[in-house]
Each structure stands twice: as structure tokens, then as C-alpha cells.
Design a protein around this motif. Structure first.
Motif, mmCIF file in Angstrom:
data_model
loop_
_atom_site.group_PDB
_atom_site.id
_atom_site.type_symbol
_atom_site.label_atom_id
_atom_site.label_comp_id
_atom_site.label_asym_id
_atom_site.label_seq_id
_atom_site.Cartn_x
_atom_site.Cartn_y
_atom_site.Cartn_z
ATOM 1 N N ASP A 491 0.524 -14.468 2.923
ATOM 2 C CA ASP A 491 -0.767 -14.011 2.409
ATOM 3 C C ASP A 491 -0.497 -12.797 1.531
ATOM 4 O OD1 ASP A 491 -3.315 -13.172 1.885
ATOM 5 O OD2 ASP A 491 -3.959 -13.038 3.981
ATOM 6 N N TYR A 492 -0.054 -13.046 0.312
ATOM 7 C CA TYR A 492 0.397 -11.961 -0.550
ATOM 8 C C TYR A 492 -0.760 -11.117 -1.078
ATOM 9 C CZ TYR A 492 4.683 -14.736 -0.430
ATOM 10 O OH TYR A 492 5.782 -15.428 -0.012
ATOM 11 N N ALA A 493 -1.928 -11.712 -1.237
ATOM 12 C CA ALA A 493 -3.078 -10.934 -1.717
ATOM 13 C C ALA A 493 -3.458 -9.854 -0.707
ATOM 14 C CB ALA A 493 -4.258 -11.852 -1.983
ATOM 15 N N THR A 494 -3.493 -10.222 0.587
ATOM 16 C CA THR A 494 -3.796 -9.230 1.618
ATOM 17 C C THR A 494 -2.676 -8.209 1.729
ATOM 18 O OG1 THR A 494 -5.120 -10.836 2.854
ATOM 19 C CG2 THR A 494 -4.332 -8.913 4.058
ATOM 20 N N ALA A 495 -1.435 -8.675 1.661
ATOM 21 C CA ALA A 495 -0.302 -7.748 1.700
ATOM 22 C C ALA A 495 -0.374 -6.753 0.547
ATOM 23 C CB ALA A 495 1.011 -8.531 1.656
ATOM 24 N N HIS A 496 -0.821 -7.233 -0.608
ATOM 25 C CA HIS A 496 -0.947 -6.341 -1.764
ATOM 26 C C HIS A 496 -2.014 -5.281 -1.532
ATOM 27 C CE1 HIS A 496 -2.631 -5.442 -5.885
ATOM 28 N NE2 HIS A 496 -1.397 -4.997 -5.968
ATOM 29 N N ALA A 497 -3.184 -5.671 -1.008
ATOM 30 C CA ALA A 497 -4.251 -4.701 -0.741
ATOM 31 C C ALA A 497 -3.805 -3.661 0.282
ATOM 32 C CB ALA A 497 -5.506 -5.428 -0.251
ATOM 33 N N LEU A 498 -3.149 -4.119 1.336
ATOM 34 C CA LEU A 498 -2.649 -3.198 2.353
ATOM 35 C C LEU A 498 -1.536 -2.317 1.787
ATOM 36 C CD1 LEU A 498 -2.618 -5.819 5.212
ATOM 37 C CD2 LEU A 498 -3.967 -3.724 5.265
ATOM 38 N N GLY A 499 -0.686 -2.913 0.943
ATOM 39 C CA GLY A 499 0.397 -2.151 0.334
ATOM 40 C C GLY A 499 -0.111 -1.057 -0.583
ATOM 41 N N GLU A 500 -1.147 -1.351 -1.341
ATOM 42 C CA GLU A 500 -1.729 -0.323 -2.208
ATOM 43 C C GLU A 500 -2.299 0.833 -1.394
ATOM 44 O OE1 GLU A 500 -4.512 -2.421 -4.805
ATOM 45 O OE2 GLU A 500 -3.182 -1.871 -6.472
ATOM 46 N N ALA A 501 -2.946 0.509 -0.271
ATOM 47 C CA ALA A 501 -3.524 1.556 0.569
ATOM 48 C C ALA A 501 -2.434 2.449 1.155
ATOM 49 C CB ALA A 501 -4.352 0.924 1.695
ATOM 50 N N ALA A 502 -1.372 1.849 1.645
ATOM 51 C CA ALA A 502 -0.290 2.633 2.229
ATOM 52 C C ALA A 502 0.400 3.492 1.176
ATOM 53 C CB ALA A 502 0.714 1.707 2.911
ATOM 54 N N THR A 503 0.638 2.918 0.006
ATOM 55 C CA THR A 503 1.303 3.668 -1.062
ATOM 56 C C THR A 503 0.446 4.840 -1.527
ATOM 57 O OG1 THR A 503 2.443 1.669 -1.777
ATOM 58 C CG2 THR A 503 2.362 3.466 -3.334
ATOM 59 N N ALA A 504 -0.860 4.641 -1.608
ATOM 60 C CA ALA A 504 -1.749 5.738 -1.994
ATOM 61 C C ALA A 504 -1.690 6.876 -0.990
ATOM 62 C CB ALA A 504 -3.178 5.224 -2.130
ATOM 63 N N ALA A 505 -1.522 6.541 0.295
ATOM 64 C CA ALA A 505 -1.482 7.575 1.331
ATOM 65 C C ALA A 505 -0.182 8.354 1.328
ATOM 66 C CB ALA A 505 -1.695 6.935 2.703
ATOM 67 N N THR A 506 0.915 7.750 0.813
ATOM 68 C CA THR A 506 2.221 8.412 0.846
ATOM 69 C C THR A 506 2.782 8.615 -0.552
ATOM 70 O OG1 THR A 506 3.366 6.268 1.102
ATOM 71 C CG2 THR A 506 2.720 7.421 3.115
ATOM 72 N N ARG A 507 1.895 8.645 -1.521
ATOM 73 C CA ARG A 507 2.304 8.667 -2.931
ATOM 74 C C ARG A 507 3.261 9.809 -3.255
ATOM 75 N NH1 ARG A 507 -0.609 6.197 -6.540
ATOM 76 N NH2 ARG A 507 -2.503 6.425 -5.278
ATOM 77 N N ASP A 508 3.035 10.974 -2.686
ATOM 78 C CA ASP A 508 3.833 12.146 -3.027
ATOM 79 C C ASP A 508 5.054 12.314 -2.122
ATOM 80 O OD1 ASP A 508 1.981 12.770 -5.020
ATOM 81 O OD2 ASP A 508 0.726 13.896 -3.606
ATOM 82 N N GLY A 509 5.263 11.402 -1.211
ATOM 83 C CA GLY A 509 6.369 11.548 -0.268
ATOM 84 C C GLY A 509 7.682 11.020 -0.821
ATOM 85 N N ALA A 510 8.786 11.574 -0.316
ATOM 86 C CA ALA A 510 10.122 11.105 -0.695
ATOM 87 C C ALA A 510 10.928 10.753 0.542
ATOM 88 C CB ALA A 510 10.840 12.180 -1.507
ATOM 89 N N THR A 511 10.229 10.405 1.610
ATOM 90 C CA THR A 511 10.880 10.036 2.869
ATOM 91 C C THR A 511 11.219 8.548 2.856
ATOM 92 O OG1 THR A 511 8.785 9.470 3.935
ATOM 93 C CG2 THR A 511 9.496 11.778 4.049
ATOM 94 N N PRO A 512 12.093 8.108 3.756
ATOM 95 C CA PRO A 512 12.371 6.666 3.839
ATOM 96 C C PRO A 512 11.117 5.827 4.045
ATOM 97 C CG PRO A 512 14.026 7.900 5.058
ATOM 98 C CD PRO A 512 12.983 8.893 4.638
ATOM 99 N N ASP A 513 10.171 6.324 4.857
ATOM 100 C CA ASP A 513 8.939 5.564 5.082
ATOM 101 C C ASP A 513 8.102 5.460 3.809
ATOM 102 O OD1 ASP A 513 9.512 5.045 7.712
ATOM 103 O OD2 ASP A 513 8.310 6.700 8.509
ATOM 104 N N ALA A 514 8.017 6.557 3.059
ATOM 105 C CA ALA A 514 7.254 6.529 1.810
ATOM 106 C C ALA A 514 7.891 5.572 0.808
ATOM 107 C CB ALA A 514 7.151 7.930 1.222
ATOM 108 N N LEU A 515 9.230 5.564 0.740
ATOM 109 C CA LEU A 515 9.925 4.637 -0.159
ATOM 110 C C LEU A 515 9.731 3.199 0.303
ATOM 111 C CD1 LEU A 515 13.263 6.567 -0.816
ATOM 112 C CD2 LEU A 515 11.230 6.428 -2.271
ATOM 113 N N ALA A 516 9.665 3.008 1.615
ATOM 114 C CA ALA A 516 9.417 1.657 2.140
ATOM 115 C C ALA A 516 8.028 1.167 1.739
ATOM 116 C CB ALA A 516 9.556 1.655 3.662
#
Length: 782
Positions: A491-516
Motif C-alpha cells: 500500500d504505497y499511497a498510505t506509506a507515502h502519506a505516513l512517510g511525509e508526516a514522519a519526515t516533516a516531524a524530523t526534517r531538521d534532524g541528522a540522527t539515524p532515525d531521521a535519515l531512516a
């Protein structure tokens, strides 16, 4: 004294005069003339004990503000109500209930119907404000006076010496004229609980507007639920206010942001249309709206506006205040909790009492405990602040009872949660999702729960990020878990929506989790067919991971593999080979030759080599890779299926069709059983089988398989996804071979146009499509 008045004219004077002990009421003959006469209304309401009571100035004049914009999108309802009011037979016209959420235009509908009935037909209009016991009772006694009751009779009813309701309905039932009685803003049905106030009559129609659509008192009334506007009508409302920006796309975006809510549209349109000295664009307004919707919207109200129903900041609060008076203060906390989530249907099971009691909501203000939750939810429903609906379950599963609220309501409530309550409410919202969606490491939640809860997880994360709440980490954990499961299910469309939300929350981070988070978003972009964006983000993630983690870290190698897949989608096969070889060799060295990731990278590397025409080299890599995968992982492991389909594709392209067909059919069968019939990898195997059948001239089965894949891909991925375009081109080839050249021409002509626009004129997929088009039209050119 008489004064001429034009009916239905916005400029018509509205007589207003105070009523004291010997005050004034104004009487009109069908609103053509206003006739002054005196009535004597005592200074008390008897049992009500209101010592300063004053009655309405006139029950013939609607006690509602005139609209700045014509009413929209209510044509069927208006026709139905007018037909009931104008019924030709001398039968009771009944009670009609117009109900809906605050600000949805109930009074506006009633006002329009009132004007239509009074101004164009032989109907006497009577309007009573039913928002409180005081105003309702005073208005109904004024109706009795209007219909012919003597002052002594009114005084006796008001003092409790005779039944007030009987007096009013005695004169309504004997009215010489047909009438329409509007009881506006009847949001607290308890006002009508004194026996006999709400009745049908052979002489007229009662029209009630209310937020409370399900009260037992309304039993027998004709119910007319009122929702928000259609987008096209909402845009028309904005245009009515001459907002200065006639860009329909921008206005459509504004209407969508406001949820097409009539009151919000009116306030936004008023504000935008009145900015003369320093005009505000729709874009600027939208930017401001995102930060504090209620404050920004209220800027469109008249200066000093005292009608709280015409202010977004307070219109919901009126309902909450009413519920508080009914002994349901918890409704405020429930609504705040709901505002943490999305305006999509929310499974009601999330609010189960044991789950609520496992949070800190008992320490909220007002406190919310599990034993009070059901009453609070039903209270919110009674005021039309939420709706309850049954959402169809997945195939073979029962429906799901859900709670839903309007987006604007949730946004304005969320923006006004007191600072000392935000962490409590947001953390509880995150804990509720975590409790419900928790699974063991080797299990996934069911697809139905994933579908229903994904939008709420992203909304919660967005709310938590904007307020720097303690709920951020648990909300982020929920979103990441759902993202992983969505991608694994295809379900790539849902994964994309969730991925955008997570990336927005960690946008300024340089940790392994933020890069993930960036890596996972790029993977989802590949899944939805946005290969160029995916390649850019993967390259950025690869560089950052290499710097932070090292060249041979498993995460760095995962980025190299994923970048190769995005480049494959772009048709850049040599670059794909370069990155995929790095991933395959690195994974073999770091993880071992039998690790699933190693085997997947080697399978993908063989395809990159094959796309460059080095068939023998590719087969020499793919065949032993499949053998290792079957031995190490088993014949039905998803990575084994990937290795098998890679070998089948290479063999089919190298004209080893019998073995390719055997492998492809086995992969289709196993993929349907292991991954599901609509998983992208299952569809890829079916696509390959259709291509093999095409090369074997098995037109009938090839067409059947290709049409099946095309239908599912278009439904799941959309009509312009590169994989949808690819199967359409293959289907066109099959149709040509089967002799259906006209069908092929029609199909491939459209596909070529879309492919050129989406992929570019030199993309391999577009070149293939152009070749098929030339084959389809070759007979015409001969």
C-alpha cells in the motif's frame, strides 16, 4: 400608523422597538404593511420569574441576520419544505426539522423558505427565537396575540392561570390565514418538554431549526439533515463576496480548507472582500488560517458582533455550554481528544472505557473517565458536533462503528486547547493509538485497521509536532510502525502519506532515525511511481548515511539498493547496476551470502544487467541466486519469489519461453497465496506471465491476464502510474496480435500521450509505447 415595505428586499426596514409593560408589537399583512398595535405584557413570566422580561419586537419579522450571499446547494430541501407549506389539501402540514452542525446554514434555509412563502404566496409568516425558555415562551405568547388572543388571555397564560400552550394552539388552529411558524435555534429540546408546545395543525406548518437532530421529542417530525456545501457551491459563495481573487483553483483550495462550511465561507469571504487599503490574497489568507483558524475566521465578523452563533470561535462553545448545563462537562475533553485526530471516521472502539482509563484523562479539566465516555459521545452527537456511522468492513468482516467530526470543528478546537491541557490530551491520544495498534514483532495489524487508523496517526503527529508536545515520540513511533506495515503490504499511497508526516516531524534532524524517515519516504515515492523525486531523496539519504554511519553500514547499503530501484524506474540501467552492485557486494560481505537482503539485491542486479542486453551474464547471476534463496529461505519466501521472477523475466527475454512460463505461473500462484492477489509483486508476476503468453501467441489468455492486471493497477495506483501505463502498452500489443487493431489504436494513443507527459519522451516506457503505436497504425500508413 402604516409603513410600506417591499417584500424580500434587503433594504426593507426592520422595525425594532423595546417592549415593556405596555410595549409594542408590530403586525403585518403578509409583510406588505406594518401595523402598530398595543399589547400588555406583564413584567414577570410567572413561574419563570424573569423580572426584566421583554418580548419580541415582532413575530412577523425573522429574528435573524440577513445573508450577504444567496443560499447555495439547498434547492431540493427548499422545494420540499415549500411544497409542505403550500399543500393544497386542508390537511395538517406537519412539523419539519432542519438539523445539522453549528454554522451549517439551518437558519439561512429557514429564512429563505420564510421569505419565499410569505413574499410569494398567501402565507402568514411567524418567527420565534427558541434558543432559550424565556425567548421561546415570550415569542409563542406573542404568536397568540398575533393570531387574535386578547391581552387578558395572554396575561393569564403568562401568569400561569391557564395553560399557555393550549392558548397558543387554540388560536393557531383557528387562524383564518395559512401560516408558517419557524422555531429557530431550538438547540435545547428541554424547552419544549412542557406538554403540548410542539403540535401539528390543519392551518399551518411548523419549521424547527436545531443542532439536536435525535431528541425523542422530535418523534413524528419530518427530518431534514443539513450538511456542508459542495465544493462548486462553496466557491460560488466566496465569489459572491468579491474576494478579489478569481483564481478558481485557489478559491477551491480555500473552500476545501474550510471544509465547505457555510459560516466559515461567509466569514472568510467577508474578510477578503473588505480589504481595500491592503488587499489580502487567498494564498496569504490560507497561510494565516493554518496557524489559528478560529481567530483568523472571526476577523470577517462585523465589529462588535454579539451573536455568538456568527463567530467560529464561539459557535461550537454554545453547544458545549448547553451540554455542560445538562451535566456533561466531559464532552469538552472528548471533543479535545477527537481534535487530535483526523476528520476521517474514527473507530469508536478507540474510546472504549478501559482504554480511556489507562490514560491520564482523569486528571484533565474537565476530567474524563471511562464510565462517562458513552454519555459524553452521545451528548456530542445530540448537538450535531459529531456523527456516528457504520463504515463497511473488509470482505467477510462486519461493519465498524465510527465517530466523525468536521475538519473545521477539529482544527478550531485543537487550536484552543488550553496550554495546561495540551500535553494531557495529546499524550492520551497517542497512548490510545499505541494500545490499539500494538503487535508483536513478527505480526502486522489487519489491513482494515491500517486503512482506518493511518489518517489519524498522521493527524496526531502533525498536532504533536506543532505544539512540541511530549506526545511527539509516541506519535512518531505509531506512524513509523504503520508506515512499515503499509509498505510491506504494497500500500504505497498510505506509506507515502505516513512517510511525509514522519519526515516533516524530523526534517531538521541528522540522527539515524531521521535519515531512516527520509529513506522510507523515498521508498514510498518509488512505489507511487515518482521515480525522479525518489532518486534525488535516496541520493541525499545515501550521502548522509555514508557520512554518519560509514560506507558498509547496513543502512547505507539499503540506501544504495533503493537508489538503484528508483534509477531502474527512470530507465537509467547503467547507474542502477552501479548502485545495485555496491549493495549486493556490500550486503554479501557484511550480512552474508544467504541473508534475504543480499539475495534481493543480487536478483535486482541481474535485472539491471539484463536490461543492458547482457543476457548470459544476467542468467549466470540469477539462476544460482534463486537456488540459494530456495535453500536458505524456502520456496515461498517473498525474497525467493523476487529471485524467481527475476530469472523468469531474463529467460523470457532470451526466448527460453517454456521454462519462463513455468517459473512465472509458479510465482503468480505463490504470490497470490503469500502476498495477496492485489499486492504489487503479485501484479508484476501476472504482468510478466501476460508478456510470456504474448510471445507464445496465446492471445486469449494473454488478454485475460493483462486486462485483469490493468484494472487492478488503475484502481490501486491510478491511471497515470508508470506500471499502469506499462500494462496498457502490453495489452495493446496483445490486441494487435489478436487482430483487434482498432481497440489497440484507441488504447495506445491515449497511453502514449500520458506516458510522454508523465515519463518524458525518451523514457524506455514511452519508447516502447511509441513502438506499439506505430505497430497499431502501420496498416493505416501502408
Amino acid at each position: 400608523m402604516t409603513e410600506s415595505v417591499e417584500p424580500n428586499s434587503p433594504e426593507s426596514p426592520v422595525p425594532r422597538t423595546a417592549v415593556s409593560d405596555h410595549g409594542r408589537l408590530f403586525r403585518a399583512e403578509r409583510d406588505q404593511h406594518i401595523t402598530e398595535y398595543h399589547t400588555h405584557i406583564a413584567a414577570s413570566l410567572g413561574a419563570l420569574g424573569d423580572k426584566q422580561w421583554a418580548g419580541p419586537d415582532s413575530v412577523r419579522v425573522p429574528l435573524a441576520a440577513r445573508m450577504h450571499s444567496p443560499i447555495r446547494d439547498r434547492r431540493d430541501l427548499r422545494r420540499a419544505l415549500l411544497a409542505a407549506i403550500l399543500g393544497s389539501e386542508p390537511e395538517p402540514q406537519g412539523i419539519h426539522l432542519v438539523h445539522g452542525m453549528p454554522g451549517c446554514g439551518k437558519t439561512a434555509v429557514a429564512l429563505t423558505v420564510f421569505d419565499e412563502a410569505v413574499g410569494g404566496h398567501d402565507i402568514t409568516g411567524l418567527w420565534v427565537n427558541a434558543s432559550s425558555t424565556t425567548s421561546f415562551r415570550a415569542g409563542m405568547l406573542a404568536v397568540a396575540s398575533d393570531r387574535g388572543a386578547s391581552q387578558d388571555e395572554v396575561d393569564a397564560a403568562r401568569a400561569g392561570r391557564r395553560p399557555a400552550a393550549d392558548l397558543v394552539w387554540h388560536y393557531l388552529d383557528r387562524s383564518a390565514e395559512r401560516w408558517l411558524l419557524v422555531l429557530d435555534n431550538a438547540d435545547e429540546p428541554a424547552i419544549f418538554q412542557e406538554p403540548g408546545w410542539l403540535r401539528s395543525s390543519p392551518r399551518g406548518t411548523v419549521l424547527v431549526t436545531t443542532r439536536h437532530g435525535s431528541a425523542p421529542l422530535w418523534h413524528g417530525a419530518a427530518s431534514h439533515p443539513l450538511g456542508v456545501l459542495d465544493v462548486s457551491d462553496a466557491v460560488e459563495v466566496l465569489l459572491d463576496f468579491q474576494v478579489g481573487d478569481t483564481d478558481l483553483a485557489a478559491l477551491g483550495q480555500l473552500a476545501h480548507s474550510l471544509g465547505c462550511h457555510p459560516l466559515a465561507l461567509m466569514l472568510a469571504g467577508t474578510y477578503l472582500g473588505q480589504q481595500v487599503l491592503e488587499p489580502v490574497t487567498v494564498h496569504d489568507y490560507l497561510q494565516r488560517l493554518r496557524h489559528d483558524p478560529s481567530t483568523v475566521l472571526d476577523l470577517g465578523a462585523e465589529p462588535g458582533e454579539r451573536d455568538l452563533r456568527r463567530l467560529i470561535s464561539s459557535t461550537w462553545q454554545l453547544s458545549l455550554d448547553a451540554l455542560h448545563r445538562q451535566g456533561l462537562p466531559e464532552t469538552t475533553t472528548v471533543l479535545r481528544l477527537l481534535s487530535c485526530y483526523a476528520p476521517d471516521p474514527l473507530p469508536a472502539g478507540l474510546l472504549a472505557p478501559p482504554r480511556l482509563d489507562a490514560t491520564a484523562l482523569a486528571q484533565a479539566d474537565p476530567a474524563l473517565t471511562g464510565d462517562r465516555a458513552n454519555a459524553a459521545v452521545m451528548g456530542l452527537k445530540s448537538q450535531s458536533l459529531i456523527s456516528l456511522q457504520d463504515v463497511p468492513g473488509d470482505s467477510g468482516r462486519p461493519t465498524v462503528r465510527t465517530v466523525q467530526a468536521h475538519a473545521l470543528l477539529l482544527d478550531t478546537v485543537a487550536a484552543r486547547i488550553p496550554l495546561d491541557q495540551r500535553d494531557i490530551v495529546l499524550t492520551a491520544a497517542a497512548e490510545l493509538l499505541s494500545q490499539l495498534l500494538a503487535t508483536s514483532d513478527d505480526q502486522y495489524i489487519d489491513s482494515q485497521s491500517l486503512r482506518l487508523f493511518a489518517p489519524h496517526a498522521t493527524a496526531l503527529l502533525r498536532r504533536s509536532t506543532s505544539t512540541s508536545s511530549r506526545a511527539l515520540e509516541p506519535a512518531l513511533t505509531v506512524v513509523r510502525g504503520l508506515r512499515l506495515q503499509s509498505y510491506a503490504r504494497g500500500d504505497y499511497a498510505t506509506a507515502h502519506a505516513l512517510g511525509e508526516a514522519a519526515t516533516a516531524a524530523t526534517r531538521d534532524g541528522a540522527t539515524p532515525d531521521a535519515l531512516a524517515d527520509r529513506y522510507e519516504l523515498a521508498r514510498a515515492l518509488t512505489g507511487v511511481g515518482r521515480f525522479a523525486e525518489a532518486a534525488d531523496l535516496h541520493q541525499e539519504s545515501l550521502d548522509a548515511r555514508q557520512t554518519l554511519l560509514g560506507a558498509d553500514h547496513p543502512d547505507t547499503l539499503a540506501s544504495a539498493h533503493a537508489l538503484g530501484l528508483a534509477l531502474y524506474g527512470l530507465g537509467r540501467f547503467a547507474e542502477d547496476e552501479q548502485h545495485m552492485r555496491r549493495a549486493a557486494d556490500g550486503r554479501r560481505r557484511v550480512l552474508g551470502p544467504e541473508h534475504p537482503d543480499t539475495l534481493e539485491s543480487r536478483a535486482c542486479l541481474s535485472e539491471a544487467i539484463g536490461e543492458q542486453g547482457r543476457w548470459a551474464e544476467a542468467e549466470d547471476l540469477a539462476r544460482p541466486n534463486l537456488a540459494i534463496s530456495e535453500r536458505a529461505l524456502g520456496a515461498e519466501h517473498p525474497h525467493t519469489l523476487q529471485s524467481r521472477i527475476a530469472l523468469a523475466w531474463l529467460l523470457s527475454r532470451n526466448d527460453q519461453l517454456d521454462e519462463a512460463e513455468t517459473l512465472a505461473r509458479a510465482t503468480v500462484s505463490d504470490s497470490e497465496r503469500v502476498l495477496g492477489p492485489e499486492h504489487p509483486r503479485t501484479l508484476n508476476a501476472q504482468d510478466l506471465l501476460a508478456g510470456i503468453l504474448l510471445r507464445q501467441h496465446n492471445w486469449r489468455e494473454a488478454e485475460h491476464v493483462a486486462r485483469s492486471v490493468a484494472e487492478v493497477r488503475e484502481r490501486i495506483f491510478g491511471p497515470e502510474h508508470p506500471h499502469t501505463l506499462a500494462i496498457q502498452a502490453r495489452l495493446a500489443r496483445i490486441l494487435i496480435g489478436a487482430g483487434h487493431r482498432q481497440q489497440a489504436r484507441d488504447l495506445v494513443a491515449h497511453t502514449l500521450t500520458v506516458s510522454t507527459r508523465v515519463l518524458g519522451p525518451e523514457h524506455p516506457g514511452t519508447l516502447n509505447c511509441r513502438e506499439v503505436y506505430e505497430l497499431a497504425t502501420a496498416e493505416e500508413h501502408a
